[in-house]
Design a protein around this motif. Structure first.
Motif, PDB file in Angstrom:
ATOM      1  N   VAL A 138       0.864  -1.178   0.000  1.00 34.00           N
ATOM      2  CA  VAL A 138       0.000   0.000   0.000  1.00 34.00           C
ATOM      3  C   VAL A 138       0.905   1.234   0.000  1.00 34.00           C
ATOM      4  CG1 VAL A 138      -0.213  -0.052   2.533  1.00 34.00           C
ATOM      5  CG2 VAL A 138      -1.881   1.210   1.165  1.00 34.00           C
ATOM      6  N   VAL A 139       0.538   2.219  -0.844  1.00 37.29           N
ATOM      7  CA  VAL A 139       1.387   3.384  -1.069  1.00 37.29           C
ATOM      8  C   VAL A 139       0.577   4.663  -0.884  1.00 37.29           C
ATOM      9  CG1 VAL A 139       2.881   4.596  -2.722  1.00 37.29           C
ATOM     10  CG2 VAL A 139       2.763   2.079  -2.755  1.00 37.29           C
ATOM     11  N   ASP A 140       1.193   5.626  -0.218  1.00 36.78           N
ATOM     12  CA  ASP A 140       0.594   6.959  -0.081  1.00 36.78           C
ATOM     13  C   ASP A 140       1.577   7.963  -0.677  1.00 36.78           C
ATOM     14  OD1 ASP A 140      -1.407   8.734   0.691  1.00 36.78           O
ATOM     15  OD2 ASP A 140      -0.516   9.103   2.649  1.00 36.78           O
ATOM     16  N   LEU A 160      -1.435   5.667   7.111  1.00 33.56           N
ATOM     17  CA  LEU A 160      -1.098   4.447   6.383  1.00 33.56           C
ATOM     18  C   LEU A 160      -1.482   3.196   7.165  1.00 33.56           C
ATOM     19  CD1 LEU A 160       2.193   5.191   4.468  1.00 33.56           C
ATOM     20  CD2 LEU A 160       0.223   3.963   3.588  1.00 33.56           C
ATOM     21  N   ARG A 161      -1.373   3.263   8.485  1.00 33.09           N
ATOM     22  CA  ARG A 161      -1.769   2.087   9.272  1.00 33.09           C
ATOM     23  C   ARG A 161      -3.277   1.860   9.226  1.00 33.09           C
ATOM     24  NH1 ARG A 161       2.760   4.048  13.379  1.00 33.09           N
ATOM     25  NH2 ARG A 161       4.473   2.829  12.482  1.00 33.09           N
ATOM     26  N   ARG A 215       8.728  14.411  -4.979  1.00 32.32           N
ATOM     27  CA  ARG A 215       9.738  15.407  -5.359  1.00 32.32           C
ATOM     28  C   ARG A 215      11.151  14.844  -5.314  1.00 32.32           C
ATOM     29  NH1 ARG A 215       7.490  20.433  -5.789  1.00 32.32           N
ATOM     30  NH2 ARG A 215       5.443  20.695  -4.812  1.00 32.32           N
ATOM     31  N   THR A 216      11.379  13.868  -4.454  1.00 29.74           N
ATOM     32  CA  THR A 216      12.741  13.375  -4.249  1.00 29.74           C
ATOM     33  C   THR A 216      12.905  11.879  -4.499  1.00 29.74           C
ATOM     34  OG1 THR A 216      12.295  13.018  -1.891  1.00 29.74           O
ATOM     35  CG2 THR A 216      13.195  15.170  -2.533  1.00 29.74           C
ATOM     36  N   ASP A 217      11.852  11.197  -4.916  1.00 26.02           N
ATOM     37  CA  ASP A 217      11.904   9.753  -5.138  1.00 26.02           C
ATOM     38  C   ASP A 217      12.292   9.019  -3.846  1.00 26.02           C
ATOM     39  OD1 ASP A 217      11.741   7.350  -6.598  1.00 26.02           O
ATOM     40  OD2 ASP A 217      13.892   7.394  -7.058  1.00 26.02           O
ATOM     41  N   ARG A 218      11.893   9.572  -2.720  1.00 20.23           N
ATOM     42  CA  ARG A 218      12.223   8.961  -1.437  1.00 20.23           C
ATOM     43  C   ARG A 218      11.097   8.050  -0.977  1.00 20.23           C
ATOM     44  NH1 ARG A 218      12.121  11.945   4.336  1.00 20.23           N
ATOM     45  NH2 ARG A 218      12.910  10.248   5.633  1.00 20.23           N
ATOM     46  N   VAL A 219      11.447   6.855  -0.554  1.00 19.52           N
ATOM     47  CA  VAL A 219      10.481   5.880  -0.049  1.00 19.52           C
ATOM     48  C   VAL A 219      10.701   5.709   1.448  1.00 19.52           C
ATOM     49  CG1 VAL A 219       9.637   3.508  -0.179  1.00 19.52           C
ATOM     50  CG2 VAL A 219      10.414   4.676  -2.257  1.00 19.52           C
ATOM     51  N   VAL A 220       9.641   5.874   2.231  1.00 17.35           N
ATOM     52  CA  VAL A 220       9.725   5.723   3.686  1.00 17.35           C
ATOM     53  C   VAL A 220       8.821   4.569   4.109  1.00 17.35           C
ATOM     54  CG1 VAL A 220       9.388   6.827   5.925  1.00 17.35           C
ATOM     55  CG2 VAL A 220      10.149   8.193   3.962  1.00 17.35           C
ATOM     56  N   PRO A 221       9.386   3.459   4.578  1.00 15.50           N
ATOM     57  CA  PRO A 221       8.543   2.347   5.056  1.00 15.50           C
ATOM     58  C   PRO A 221       7.891   2.681   6.389  1.00 15.50           C
ATOM     59  CG  PRO A 221      10.865   1.834   5.358  1.00 15.50           C
ATOM     60  CD  PRO A 221      10.831   3.159   4.664  1.00 15.50           C
ATOM     61  N   ILE A 222       6.649   2.262   6.533  1.00 11.34           N
ATOM     62  CA  ILE A 222       5.875   2.456   7.762  1.00 11.34           C
ATOM     63  C   ILE A 222       5.601   1.089   8.374  1.00 11.34           C
ATOM     64  CG2 ILE A 222       3.729   3.327   8.745  1.00 11.34           C
ATOM     65  CD1 ILE A 222       5.606   5.515   7.638  1.00 11.34           C
TER      66      ILE A 222
END
Length: 219
Positions: free
Chosen positions: A121-123, A140-141, A164-171
């Motif tokens: 799942v992506v936000d 997201l949860r 904007r930065t192609d940054r992926v942050v896992p939750i």
């Protein structure tokens, strides 16, 4: 004389996931904002227009907005974008309702897909300030809990994607973290029952549109 009956059932029977997240950030800000403008979505960066345009493009609409198109192209070129194209099951702008703690939550998941055995799942976020990942985690949860109802299982991964930065942050989606998400909904419900919306004072107060006006916070 008899004591007056206890008043209950004063909470909203339905609420947006974004309202729960806004309440968790600061109950007083949530309360004041609903009085001032009705239920709001906190963008955190002021980039509401570009964010909406990017989301519409990612959902497949045709929009002539060069800045939004550039952001969407970055996602298309990313590893996550490639995985979504290979997915055997994919949904974009997925509307849902979910019953949690006596409240029907409503929301819209930007993207979810199943690829190579993983349910993801992506936000999407268009924020320039990328320091709010912890505040977005609650959303997201709750999305993950909703997706479990529709897909038949919890997602394997929940990801914030900064366009904007192609940054992926896992939750994280551990059981204790999902329990805290449910507890946040209960806290929202109980605050409405008691009509108590306390201040959550912090550095963010200096950037709040209500600071020094409708809100008495001191920092």
């Amino acid at each position: 004389l008899c004591d007056p009956p206890a008043i209950s059932g004063q909470h909203d029977s339905a609420a947006a996931v974004t309202a729960i997240a806004a309440f968790q950030e600061c109950p007083r800000k949530y309360f004041v904002s609903t009085l001032a403008e009705g239920e709001r979505i906190f963008d955190g960066d002021g980039g509401i227009a570009i964010g909406l345009a990017a989301h519409r493009l990612l959902a497949g609409e045709k929009i002539d907005d060069p800045e939004a198109q550039a952001l969407v192209a970055r996602f298309g070129e990313s590893e996550l974008g490639a995985r979504s194209r290979r997915a055997i099951r994919v949904e974009r702008e997925f509307d849902f309702m979910l019953h949690v703690e006596d409240i029907v939550l409503r929301g819209r998941i930007d993207l979810w897909f199943e690829e190579n055995g993983e349910l993801i799942v992506v936000d999407y976020k268009t924020d320039r300030d990328e320091s709010r990942a912890d505040q977005y985690a609650l959303q997201l949860r709750l999305y993950a809990l909703a997706l479990a109802r529709y897909a038949g299982r919890l997602p394997d991964r929940a990801l914030l994607y900064y366009l904007r930065t192609d940054r992926v942050v896992p939750i994280g989606l551990a059981g204790s973290e999902l329990d805290r998400a449910r507890a946040a909904v209960a806290e929202f419900r109980d605050a409405q029952e008691r009509l108590k919306f306390p201040l959550r004072v912090g550095e963010r107060c200096a950037h709040c549109e209500f600071f020094g006006k409708l809100c008495p916070a001191g920092i």
